[in-house]
Design a protein around this motif. Sequence first.
Motif, PDB file in Angstrom:
ATOM      1  N   GLN A   1      11.174   4.368  -4.431  1.00 38.37           N
ATOM      2  CA  GLN A   1      11.858   4.705  -5.653  1.00 38.37           C
ATOM      3  C   GLN A   1      11.806   6.331  -5.696  1.00 38.37           C
ATOM      4  OE1 GLN A   1       9.129   3.626  -9.002  1.00 38.37           O
ATOM      5  NE2 GLN A   1      10.947   2.141  -9.617  1.00 38.37           N
ATOM      6  N   GLN A   2      11.082   7.172  -5.097  1.00 35.43           N
ATOM      7  CA  GLN A   2      11.455   8.613  -4.974  1.00 35.43           C
ATOM      8  C   GLN A   2      12.665   8.677  -4.265  1.00 35.43           C
ATOM      9  OE1 GLN A   2       8.363  10.800  -2.655  1.00 35.43           O
ATOM     10  NE2 GLN A   2       8.673  12.373  -3.736  1.00 35.43           N
ATOM     11  N   ALA A   3      13.062   8.179  -3.293  1.00 32.85           N
ATOM     12  CA  ALA A   3      14.205   8.475  -2.558  1.00 32.85           C
ATOM     13  C   ALA A   3      15.400   8.110  -3.515  1.00 32.85           C
ATOM     14  CB  ALA A   3      14.386   7.518  -1.337  1.00 32.85           C
ATOM     15  N   ARG A   4      15.396   6.988  -4.483  1.00 35.25           N
ATOM     16  CA  ARG A   4      16.159   6.663  -5.197  1.00 35.25           C
ATOM     17  C   ARG A   4      16.595   7.717  -6.420  1.00 35.25           C
ATOM     18  NH1 ARG A   4      20.278   3.354  -5.274  1.00 35.25           N
ATOM     19  NH2 ARG A   4      19.891   2.047  -7.141  1.00 35.25           N
ATOM     20  N   GLY A   5      15.338   8.274  -6.645  1.00 35.13           N
ATOM     21  CA  GLY A   5      15.329   9.070  -7.690  1.00 35.13           C
ATOM     22  C   GLY A   5      15.733  10.696  -7.214  1.00 35.13           C
ATOM     23  N   ASP A   6      16.137  10.638  -5.933  1.00 29.24           N
ATOM     24  CA  ASP A   6      16.713  11.789  -5.156  1.00 29.24           C
ATOM     25  C   ASP A   6      17.879  11.796  -5.132  1.00 29.24           C
ATOM     26  OD1 ASP A   6      14.321  13.213  -5.287  1.00 29.24           O
ATOM     27  OD2 ASP A   6      13.570  12.540  -3.227  1.00 29.24           O
ATOM     28  N   GLY A   7      18.620  10.466  -5.540  1.00 23.30           N
ATOM     29  CA  GLY A   7      20.112  10.186  -5.362  1.00 23.30           C
ATOM     30  C   GLY A   7      20.476   9.508  -4.175  1.00 23.30           C
ATOM     31  N   GLU A   8      19.552   8.986  -3.356  1.00 24.87           N
ATOM     32  CA  GLU A   8      19.912   8.077  -2.284  1.00 24.87           C
ATOM     33  C   GLU A   8      20.315   6.744  -2.691  1.00 24.87           C
ATOM     34  OE1 GLU A   8      17.148   8.033   1.024  1.00 24.87           O
ATOM     35  OE2 GLU A   8      16.905  10.172   0.816  1.00 24.87           O
ATOM     36  N   SER A   9      21.207   6.138  -1.862  1.00 25.65           N
ATOM     37  CA  SER A   9      21.659   5.011  -1.975  1.00 25.65           C
ATOM     38  C   SER A   9      20.424   3.658  -1.795  1.00 25.65           C
ATOM     39  CB  SER A   9      22.914   4.499  -1.174  1.00 25.65           C
ATOM     40  OG  SER A   9      22.520   4.531   0.030  1.00 25.65           O
ATOM     41  N   HIS A  10      20.579   2.671  -2.167  1.00 25.27           N
ATOM     42  CA  HIS A  10      19.661   1.411  -1.810  1.00 25.27           C
ATOM     43  C   HIS A  10      19.401   1.371  -0.470  1.00 25.27           C
ATOM     44  CE1 HIS A  10      17.822  -2.351  -2.088  1.00 25.27           C
ATOM     45  NE2 HIS A  10      18.837  -3.102  -1.364  1.00 25.27           N
ATOM     46  N   ARG A  11      20.556   1.294   0.517  1.00 23.84           N
ATOM     47  CA  ARG A  11      20.243   1.218   2.130  1.00 23.84           C
ATOM     48  C   ARG A  11      19.590   2.278   2.660  1.00 23.84           C
ATOM     49  NH1 ARG A  11      24.985  -0.017   6.426  1.00 23.84           N
ATOM     50  NH2 ARG A  11      23.656   0.450   8.290  1.00 23.84           N
ATOM     51  N   GLN A  12      19.958   3.662   1.908  1.00 18.72           N
ATOM     52  CA  GLN A  12      19.480   4.772   2.459  1.00 18.72           C
ATOM     53  C   GLN A  12      18.020   5.003   2.117  1.00 18.72           C
ATOM     54  OE1 GLN A  12      22.317   7.501   0.682  1.00 18.72           O
ATOM     55  NE2 GLN A  12      23.105   8.011   2.901  1.00 18.72           N
ATOM     56  N   ALA A  13      17.860   4.539   0.919  1.00 17.50           N
ATOM     57  CA  ALA A  13      16.398   4.542   0.527  1.00 17.50           C
ATOM     58  C   ALA A  13      15.428   3.737   1.145  1.00 17.50           C
ATOM     59  CB  ALA A  13      16.319   4.234  -1.176  1.00 17.50           C
ATOM     60  N   ILE A  14      15.809   2.388   1.426  1.00 17.02           N
ATOM     61  CA  ILE A  14      15.184   1.593   2.255  1.00 17.02           C
ATOM     62  C   ILE A  14      14.873   2.574   3.539  1.00 17.02           C
ATOM     63  CG2 ILE A  14      15.034  -0.555   3.613  1.00 17.02           C
ATOM     64  CD1 ILE A  14      16.696  -1.803   1.432  1.00 17.02           C
ATOM     65  N   GLY A  15      15.737   3.051   4.334  1.00 13.94           N
ATOM     66  CA  GLY A  15      15.337   3.656   5.783  1.00 13.94           C
ATOM     67  C   GLY A  15      14.576   4.871   5.450  1.00 13.94           C
ATOM     68  N   THR A  16      14.791   5.614   4.439  1.00 12.36           N
ATOM     69  CA  THR A  16      13.757   6.663   4.231  1.00 12.36           C
ATOM     70  C   THR A  16      12.423   6.263   3.955  1.00 12.36           C
ATOM     71  OG1 THR A  16      15.814   7.997   3.256  1.00 12.36           O
ATOM     72  CG2 THR A  16      13.401   8.729   2.861  1.00 12.36           C
ATOM     73  N   SER A  17      12.115   5.122   3.144  1.00 10.05           N
ATOM     74  CA  SER A  17      10.828   4.758   2.789  1.00 10.05           C
ATOM     75  C   SER A  17      10.106   4.315   4.107  1.00 10.05           C
ATOM     76  CB  SER A  17      10.807   3.719   1.743  1.00 10.05           C
ATOM     77  OG  SER A  17      11.470   2.540   2.159  1.00 10.05           O
ATOM     78  N   VAL A  18      10.909   3.638   5.043  1.00 12.44           N
ATOM     79  CA  VAL A  18      10.487   3.053   6.107  1.00 12.44           C
ATOM     80  C   VAL A  18      10.068   3.901   7.084  1.00 12.44           C
ATOM     81  CG1 VAL A  18      10.667   1.412   8.000  1.00 12.44           C
ATOM     82  CG2 VAL A  18      11.168   0.818   6.020  1.00 12.44           C
TER      83      VAL A  18
END
Length: 831
Positions: free
Chosen positions: A342-359
């Motif tokens: 959610q934090q990555a999504r709030g920073d403007g990342e796409s769904h796929r990018q946010a999954i990769g960032t969180s993992v």
Amino acid sequence: MRISNFIARLLTERRGLVWGIVATLIIACLAILTTRIALDSNVLNMLPGKFSSVEGMKIYDRDFEQTRELTFALLCKPDDVDRLEEFAPQFAENLRRQPWCVRLLTGSPMETPDGIRDLQSIAVPLLLNLDPPAFENTISILQPEKIRTRLHRLHQQIEAGSPRPEFELAFDPLGLIAPALQPFAEGKAIEEEQPLTSPDRALRIFLTVTNQPSISAFDCQRLMRQVNAFRARAGEGWNGGPLEVLVTGRSAYVAEISLSMRHDIVATLLGSILLVGAIFFGGFHRWLPLLGMGFGLLLSCLVALAIGILIFGKLNMVTVGFSAILVGLGVDFAILIFGRYQQARGDGESHRQAIGTSVNKLGRAVFFGALTTAVGFLALMLSGSLGFSELGVLIAIGILFAGLFMCTILFLFVRERQAPLRHDWLFEVVKKYVRWSVQRPLPVLIFSSAFLILLTAFGFSPVPPIPFAASTRSLEPRNSKAGHALEAIMNKMPTRWEPVLAIVHAQNPQQLHDQWHEVSNHWNDLQRSGKIKGFSTPAALTLSPASMQRNRQRLREIDFAVSRRAFEEALDAEGFSRDSFAPAFALFEELQRLVDLSVPPPNWRDRLPKSSGWWFLVDRYFAQDPLLTVGFVTSNEPIRTHADYEALSRDLPVANIPMILSGWSYTLANLLPWSRRQLILISAMMAVFDAVLLAILYRDWRLWVVQELTLLFAVGAMLASMKLLNIPLNLLNVLAFRLVLAIGVDYGIYVLLVWQKARELEHDVAGVVKPVLLAGLTAVSGFGSLGIAKNPSLSGLGIACAIGIFWSLVATIFFTLPAAAATEPKVWREN
């Protein structure tokens, strides 16, 4: 390609393949569970099996007839004892007619004609089993002069009005039966060892043997449904005041334990899911990810159960209660991963990018968090308890799969087009705290350190000592009806306490006879010297082939024709009717037949009717294997301490005779040092593992010291809380300390690993502190939900762990974070 990017691509572009893998896994697990699952309800498997006293309890529980015995009790007010005397025969008759009642004992067998006749039937084998001097003295009664003298004496006593001679002539017309039964009677009077009426006559006991095919949980439940239906109508015909119909016994306990575990599994799992779900939704306001988290946790439980069945074959019912623990622990990973997403999504990342960032950002922390927790639970294997070994393995497997599923399957339930939260009040609060503790760490650090040091000092101080409970009540369901019945019976009966069991397994009948006679002589010396209060053994019923052969040869020297003629003449001389002495003439004929050594020697087992009340006494001593036997020793005082155990362990055994000493009180006293070793030694081993792992992870001695102090404060505050709340340690919840060390260290790992790599302190650290806070609360909820369990061992473990994890969370947020900020170089913090 990074593994985090591979996972993100797989979950966004090959969702069908992922769902196929999940479906295949579910089908495989369900197939294993439906075809191979078996549950063990034996509470003894929760104790360490390496102790001979525990093994003795299992042998006595498994192989002796008492496992199918139920004890009924009628309890009334003191004013209604006369009515109880009138009602008891009616109750006994109704109980005897029940289809599940095979045998019933309502009083001493000596008080019934059948009981006396049964004793007479086993007299000859016991006569031949007498030691040579005793046999020689007894058989001398058949001398013609002694026959005439005895009958003349008894006739004179009858003429004087004494009733005793008439009973003696009816029971023992030749005078051989009483001496033959003398060893059997010594120390074995059932009305003395197992009184069936309380001194105030307000409680009457009825012993029954049931026809249940096995002691399994389902057979016990089936039996107790019939028993409880009988209890519901058992008071019909009673016209007095309140009357309690109590029942206790192994079947009653097994039925209650199995039913309570079913309740515990459902109640604690639902309670844990509701609490965890509420915390998750309150933190993220998302329903679909919440369902994904629940699905991942359920799948983790399913996989762990399936693998556990393959490993162990049978799982203890207490072990199955691990579900609630796994929910509280596995959700940590979901909160961390989804919070970072959610934090990555709030920073403007796409769904796929946010999954990769969180993992990518938290996958390493989740792996090591799962590893430390898994190792902590695997350490339960060192307890030596089969049940807790199963618990440790299942949760270790489940937590590893939970970490994997939360980094993968969870995102199948996250919609790509769902907008991130616009306003997250909890994150804002956490962000403000992080900013304050990073910019001005000393005030928070000084206050939290002082508070935690005081709690730790109080927790580890020997005064006041933390209470330690060693009681069988810690192993039975709370509000147990069977336990209440047993307590009521013990309170009403004369002052007594549980005896020590001495189990002896011989290779042949002669060895069994010799061993028990040697043991009886030794214990008799102990009783005379005041070291024990009393004892009883099966010595009189252990037949000696050598003695019987020798005594039969001695019978060949007796002229039975002369003895019989002297007996007939004495009867005529004293005016007795020969017809009234038919048993005496039958005894003459049997003894004369036994002179022929080709006739097989008599065995009392073949002569005692299966319906005889004496089997209630015999079954106390003999297992289904007649060479497996047990004796009972009553100590001078109840066994409470390890010193009591050591004294009995030193005095009771006999050299060169293999003997297993056991009994509930004796076993629990034996386990006290083991339990303390569990608290100190294995917890220390877990602390060493944590220390090595943290050194490898951080590679910074300052952060390592901070984390070690955090763990020390958490355990110290946990001990202090247990002292203040008067929560005693017991044989099982001492295992909580190593679990707290395994779980509590995860929160520091999550925070400090992010701290080391953070670019924007307030943003990155706050992004992990919020999930850590939620994760800690869910873990406390998961373990705390076990507090409602009816099984005290599961409940006590859950409460102790919940307290320890709570203080781990507090120490991490209010000590670890400001301590890290204070110890790191100022220049680094300002970048």
